[in-house]
Design a protein around this motif. Structure first.
Motif, short mmCIF file in Angstrom:
data_model
loop_
_atom_site.label_atom_id
_atom_site.label_comp_id
_atom_site.label_asym_id
_atom_site.label_seq_id
_atom_site.Cartn_x
_atom_site.Cartn_y
_atom_site.Cartn_z
N SER B 212 -18.91 26.02 65.56
CA SER B 212 -17.61 25.76 66.12
C SER B 212 -16.64 26.12 65.03
O SER B 212 -15.59 26.53 65.10
CB SER B 212 -17.36 24.22 66.26
N ALA B 244 -16.94 19.67 70.10
CA ALA B 244 -16.47 20.65 69.09
C ALA B 244 -15.89 21.75 69.85
O ALA B 244 -15.79 22.91 69.14
CB ALA B 244 -17.88 21.04 68.31
N LEU B 246 -17.25 23.60 72.66
CA LEU B 246 -18.30 24.54 73.09
C LEU B 246 -18.68 24.07 74.56
O LEU B 246 -19.12 22.81 74.63
CB LEU B 246 -19.51 24.54 72.39
#
Lengths: 416, 416
Positions: B212, B244, B246
């Protein structure tokens, strides 16, 4: 320039014993992990482990040296069953079939084999040649170095001869070795739909003599199937053909167990094709009669049908070949790598059995084993360089051809 | 030179409505039998019937005109699920599998995913890049213009980051648009075999933060499967990843109905993959949650397994995408044409459904629908010229790619 040494090759090849390989022998392939092939004028003069072969050669005997980079080398494919001489694709019909339209309905709408017949009859020899040559050259780039091509979309004397002339031109004008098969008995043409026996008589009395007189085909094939040609009609045609010098082949037991494979055994045909419905007894009878079973897995794939029982045939002692059946209706593919993959993953042949089926047994199925099908001394130096360690790459690299170079009589086909 | 007109094209394209197409809409494709596309700087500015489009243009607005010869033009393929970043093929393991050796035995002999992990860990970034780029460029020539590539053969912080850097380089150094997915939870590495929860903690506490922080992946995927990662472990990983930045994807219910597809619905994952064992209830739950089902027919083909129930999913309202799953173990193919053919002939999607599945729905499955997946104004001019009349050629020409030219942002990829 005419003496070439292929070295640093991982060679896999069947060994030709003079007859098709069957049973356990179908799975026997020689492997030379660091092998070499020495050719003169496109013919194999020596093959073996590189170190041993080099000890038999002086450097002055080599004009060109080709380093295969340790990659896998196999014999060129022999595609032993194609209908790749046609005038038009039948993409529209494929769509209809996907929509669930039955084949008989497609025929009624003017599709099927008879639509290919109309297109071939309406085409000039040059038009037909252009389409066929394009497909043949694509097959060559995919690794086919020897190919059988059938007539059978003409269905009158002149149109069948036109197809056979085109097939001969493909053999003359491309690097491919081409074997022509006369298939006048592919279907009953529309003009004989109510008098099919008259068409059989035309095949026997006019077509076969004309084809034979011109020496323009080597085999005669018949589509022996319910609603197409009966076993008796097939027998009459093939016996006449044999007398006229055309060796018999049969499309047998594809849709129904009609007795085509029994006829193949009875006539000691060179090959019997499709065989999806062949009985165990007839498989054994063909094995005893020396017939090669030519299986066409891409046809089953395209028609969403079951595959021929290739494993059972091998276990029954029938030598098996695999071929594309390349045609515009039921199997529009010229890719032997694709057929190789299907035979391994869908028909459960071992990789070695598939290699034998696509090379030496196929060569026997079309009378070309003197020239092709294995990397034996005296045969043509037709060899394929694969992007892989072994012939397994042909199944492992699914849907993509791993053939990176084709050497036809030692000459490269792909641009280098 | 930057204003191009593609004319005389038989255009087939889905229309992007902002969300994945499902149910009957999955089969809806626009057809412009004599169409044209006008692009500026690689972006589509206009598309329509040629006559109408030309009436909106003055000749001075066209720098280059490309006559498509009446052939079929479709959007570039979006391959939405690949593991094509790897260091070594596993051809030998394929041979073992053909010989009937079980996967667990292959693992015991050092094969399977863990052998790819050892190879990736031992490779330099440049070595890994060379192998991956070759495969990516082959995919491009076969018509893939946008591709998702997963990490997951590193399984330690540095090796996962190395893979993601290679994936980023592919996106920078080739014409392909590349989307990176972090798949640290692809398998439990050998060093954690007795303490798998510690590995999950490593993924959560170190890998996800590092990925990240570097902004080097867009999605996080998990292999949720019996013996790999449980539903609870998968949930923890994907929730952490989402926080994060994603977005979640899941390999779900491939071998067992473990609940991965239920988790995909619960988390409103962007996509759920494989789904061979997903229950009807979970398929409907995913449909309601806006998940795209990414089906991988070449994996079923290569493993000789049953295919995912694609037809039933479409009828249940789940938007379906198809992808290659390109990886060295279970599906070594980068060919979207091959996957297209399998989806039609083996999963029984219609040609239009397969086109939607391989373009716009796939673009939605990897967050790229703004740029790719349809020939809509404002998107990149990624288009494929097919040697055929319709997208049916992709299934009809079995095992051979009919993609004769790929235009990536209007630039030709094949030599002309």
């Amino acid at each position: 320039m005419n003496r070439k040494l292929f070295r640093n090759a991982s060679i896999f090849t069947p060994v030709d014993r003079g007859t098709p390989l069957s049973g356990k022998d179908q799975g026997k392939v020689v492997c030379l992990p660091k092998g070499a092939v020495y050719c003169r004028c496109g013919v194999i003069e020596d093959i073996g482990e590189e170190r041993e072969l080099l000890s038999r050669l002086s450097p002055s005997q080599v004009d060109v040296e080709i380093d295969c980079g340790g990659r896998c080398v196999i014999p060129g494919f022999v595609d032993s069953h194609t209908h790749m001489c046609f005038a038009k694709r039948r993409e529209e019909e494929f769509n209809l079939r996907l929509d669930g339209v039955e084949y008989l309905e497609i025929l009624r709408r003017g599709g099927g084999i008879l639509s290919s017949v109309r297109a071939v009859r309406a085409s000039s020899e040059d038009e037909l040649h252009t389409v066929t040559k394009q497909l043949a050259l694509s097959a060559l780039r995919l690794g086919t170095t020897t190919v059988e091509i059938k007539s059978g979309y003409g269905l009158d004397v002149e149109s069948e001869l036109k197809m056979l002339r085109v097939i001969r031109r493909i053999g003359r004008e491309t690097p491919l070795d081409v074997v022509a098969t006369f298939l006048g008995a592919h279907a009953v043409p529309e003009e004989f739909s109510t008098t099919p026996d008259d068409y059989v008589n035309l095949v026997i009395q006019e077509m076969i003599p004309a084809v034979s007189a011109q020496g323009i085909a080597r085999f005669c094939d018949v589509f022996c199937e319910k609603g197409i040609f009966t076993v008796d009609q097939s027998r009459r045609i093939l016996e006449t053909a044999r007398t006229a010098g055309l060796a018999p082949k049969i499309h047998a037991d594809e849709v129904h167990d009609l007795g085509g494979s029994a006829l193949a055994a009875e006539l000691k045909a060179v090959s019997a094709e499709h065989l999806l419905r062949a009985s165990d007894a007839n498989i054994r009878a063909m094995a005893r009669a020396g017939v090669v079973g030519v299986l066409l897995p891409a046809t089953a794939y395209s028609l969403k049908k079951a595959y021929a029982p290739g494993r059972r045939m091998i276990e029954s002692g029938l030598p098996v070949a695999i071929a594309t059946d390349c045609n515009p209706g039921t199997s529009y593919t010229e890719s032997m790598p694709f057929v190789f993959g299907l035979s391994v993953l869908q028909m459960h042949l071992s990789v070695s059995e598939a290699l034998v089926a696509s090379t030496i047994n196929a060569a026997h199925a079309i009378g070309m084993s003197e020239y092709a099908g294995s990397l034996d001394v005296g045969k043509k130096a037709d060899l394929l360089l694969l992007d892989g360690d072994s012939p397994a790459i042909l199944a492992y690299h699914a849907g993509v051809s791993p053939v990176v170079q084709v050497y036809k009589q030692a000459e490269p086909v792909h641009e280098t």
